[in-house]
Design a protein around this motif. Sequence first.
Motif, PDB file in Angstrom:
ATOM      1  N   VAL A  79       0.812  -1.119  -0.105  1.00  0.00           N
ATOM      2  CA  VAL A  79      -0.244  -0.060   0.092  1.00  0.00           C
ATOM      3  C   VAL A  79       1.039   1.374  -0.119  1.00  0.00           C
ATOM      4  O   VAL A  79       1.336   1.795   0.959  1.00  0.00           O
ATOM      5  CB  VAL A  79      -1.005  -0.075   1.321  1.00  0.00           C
ATOM      6  CG1 VAL A  79      -1.971   1.339   1.183  1.00  0.00           C
ATOM      7  CG2 VAL A  79      -1.770  -1.287   1.278  1.00  0.00           C
ATOM      8  N   GLY A  80       1.176   1.611  -1.189  1.00  0.00           N
ATOM      9  CA  GLY A  80       2.184   2.716  -1.340  1.00  0.00           C
ATOM     10  C   GLY A  80       1.478   4.405  -1.333  1.00  0.00           C
ATOM     11  O   GLY A  80       2.159   5.351  -1.099  1.00  0.00           O
ATOM     12  N   THR A  81       0.076   4.578  -0.977  1.00  0.00           N
ATOM     13  CA  THR A  81      -0.311   5.854  -1.069  1.00  0.00           C
ATOM     14  C   THR A  81      -1.821   5.697  -0.222  1.00  0.00           C
ATOM     15  O   THR A  81      -2.636   4.541  -0.515  1.00  0.00           O
ATOM     16  CB  THR A  81      -0.567   6.538  -2.644  1.00  0.00           C
ATOM     17  OG1 THR A  81      -1.070   7.611  -2.163  1.00  0.00           O
ATOM     18  CG2 THR A  81      -1.366   5.689  -3.338  1.00  0.00           C
ATOM     19  N   MET A  82      -2.037   6.665   0.352  1.00  0.00           N
ATOM     20  CA  MET A  82      -3.400   6.596   1.102  1.00  0.00           C
ATOM     21  C   MET A  82      -3.724   8.218   1.253  1.00  0.00           C
ATOM     22  O   MET A  82      -3.032   9.252   1.294  1.00  0.00           O
ATOM     23  CB  MET A  82      -3.427   6.193   2.626  1.00  0.00           C
ATOM     24  CG  MET A  82      -3.151   4.652   2.434  1.00  0.00           C
ATOM     25  SD  MET A  82      -2.962   3.913   4.154  1.00  0.00           S
ATOM     26  CE  MET A  82      -1.542   4.924   4.711  1.00  0.00           C
ATOM     27  N   ALA A  83      -5.182   8.359   1.231  1.00  0.00           N
ATOM     28  CA  ALA A  83      -5.717   9.731   1.484  1.00  0.00           C
ATOM     29  C   ALA A  83      -7.182   9.801   2.234  1.00  0.00           C
ATOM     30  O   ALA A  83      -7.735   8.660   1.892  1.00  0.00           O
ATOM     31  CB  ALA A  83      -6.058  10.561   0.153  1.00  0.00           C
ATOM     32  N   TRP A  84      -7.248  10.673   3.244  1.00  0.00           N
ATOM     33  CA  TRP A  84      -8.294  10.671   4.142  1.00  0.00           C
ATOM     34  C   TRP A  84      -9.459  11.824   3.224  1.00  0.00           C
ATOM     35  O   TRP A  84      -9.052  12.866   2.893  1.00  0.00           O
ATOM     36  CB  TRP A  84      -8.109  11.063   5.393  1.00  0.00           C
ATOM     37  CG  TRP A  84      -7.455  10.011   6.192  1.00  0.00           C
ATOM     38  CD1 TRP A  84      -6.111   9.672   6.264  1.00  0.00           C
ATOM     39  CD2 TRP A  84      -8.266   9.103   7.189  1.00  0.00           C
ATOM     40  NE1 TRP A  84      -5.988   8.743   7.281  1.00  0.00           N
ATOM     41  CE2 TRP A  84      -7.074   8.521   7.728  1.00  0.00           C
ATOM     42  CE3 TRP A  84      -9.277   8.888   7.594  1.00  0.00           C
ATOM     43  CZ2 TRP A  84      -7.253   7.483   8.714  1.00  0.00           C
ATOM     44  CZ3 TRP A  84      -9.717   8.078   8.436  1.00  0.00           C
ATOM     45  CH2 TRP A  84      -8.739   7.430   8.869  1.00  0.00           C
ATOM     46  N   SER A  85     -10.684  11.460   3.563  1.00  0.00           N
ATOM     47  CA  SER A  85     -11.715  12.477   3.558  1.00  0.00           C
ATOM     48  C   SER A  85     -12.330  12.739   4.915  1.00  0.00           C
ATOM     49  O   SER A  85     -11.463  12.486   5.863  1.00  0.00           O
ATOM     50  CB  SER A  85     -12.707  12.026   2.458  1.00  0.00           C
ATOM     51  OG  SER A  85     -13.726  10.915   2.858  1.00  0.00           O
ATOM     52  N   SER A  86     -13.352  13.335   5.087  1.00  0.00           N
ATOM     53  CA  SER A  86     -13.922  13.549   6.329  1.00  0.00           C
ATOM     54  C   SER A  86     -14.121  12.329   7.224  1.00  0.00           C
ATOM     55  O   SER A  86     -13.662  12.214   8.267  1.00  0.00           O
ATOM     56  CB  SER A  86     -15.356  14.479   6.152  1.00  0.00           C
ATOM     57  OG  SER A  86     -15.163  15.460   5.730  1.00  0.00           O
TER      58      SER A  86
END
Length: 493
Positions: free
Chosen positions: A272-279
């Motif tokens: 898992v090389g990238t992650m991003a959060w929303s609310s």
Amino acid sequence: MPDAEPVGALLSSPPPPSKRSAPDTSYRSPRSQVTFSDRFIPSRAAAARLNFSVLERETAAAEPNSTAADKEESNQAYNLLLRSELLGCASPLGSPERPSASAASSADVLRSPSSPARKMFRFKSGDAESPRGGPAPDSPYSLSPVSRDHHIGASLLSPKRATRKIARSPFKVLDAPALQDDFYLNLVDWSSQNTLAVGLGSCVYLWSACTSKVTKLCDLGQAGEVQDTVCSVSWSQRGALLAVGTNAGETQLWDIAKNKKVRTMLGHSARVGTMAWSSHLLSSGSRDSSILQRDPRAPEDFQHKLSGHRSEVCGLKWSPDDREIASGGNDNQLFIWNQHSDSPILRFGDHAAAVKAIAWSPHQHGLLASGGGTADRCIRFCNTATNSSLNCIDTGSQVCNLSWSKNVNEIVSTHGYSQNQIVVWKYPSMSKLATLTGHTLRVLYLAVSPDGQTIVTGAGDETLRFWNVFPGPKSQGSVNDSSVGTMLRTQIR
């Protein structure tokens, strides 16, 4: 040039005849050609000859019984400005002394044709240049009482805005041993609580920007556990949870207040090389070319699986309104997804290399910037609201990261082969405001402080460098946040 006539001779010259005669267009004034038009505009040639003798005005103003002289002396700034405009004197502001009337000769009063005093009562033509080849005359529509040739006190009347200076060297450096030199990983993130998370090998370390304290959060290679390494870190929007992506395909959630792992979510078959959060959602991108949408509040490991990329997903970013997510992959594609779609709603395939650098503008809805790898070297802008590509800038080197300033309309980019630099750009002109150097290898990692003023960059040279590149919020002016600390070189573990 004719000799200057005495003032008395000028004042005693006979008046013009009272009878009006037909205009003779062949007649030329000794000084200038008289021009006639459909409107009657009186020529100032006769008035120029009279010259409204400034010398007599000086003599009359010097009389002790003159009330006008007393009023003029009461306002030194006005007196100096008027003297500069009428007499062409270059008296410094704040020097109230005036020369005596005897010191001003008639040659000073009757100026040469190039003197501003001679031209002050004459009409000017609208040509771009004066008949004598000098600079263009002042505009007849100008509302300023100060001519272009005299700028006494101009800095007081209209001070120029100071140009913001960006320091060319970092104010703090952290040693980060075992920081991987891998373009497809995302190992640095800065939380809204002013804590920096860094993945070093199998460990995750937390560095407090307020206290400079370093804390070891976890070690994925402890005895009794399967050897694993950290491939990505990402803070939740409130800074309470930290997501850790591993080489084994796990997505772990850690509670920072309790310093405890609260959940492990599966679903990927590769790192898992990238992650991003929303609310409320956490998106994870993997080498298996899939994107998983996860809700930590739900019991399932993921709610949606987004398929579209044909190679590793190396860039993920949610839009500021949490309605769209942009993904970049090693297949040179940039996709736009919404919250409910299982396939991309927009596709941009203009890049010629892997798309890791992605940034949404906080100033314009739908404006997205993306950067390509070594074979591309370009920063491209598109509008997702209109599905249109905007402009493209060739940076000359691999684009590793992009991030917008939330305080001003500027963007920062970090680069790899072959220049390893950091560039601050002004949008939309894309003019370079600063080029920062110091890293000896590719600048692969970038994070921005909560106040939007400071950035931290990481590279394969195993250092983290802190730079002040953006101004603060308007309410704080341009004062830099000093909470990050002073210029010290310390070790993060």
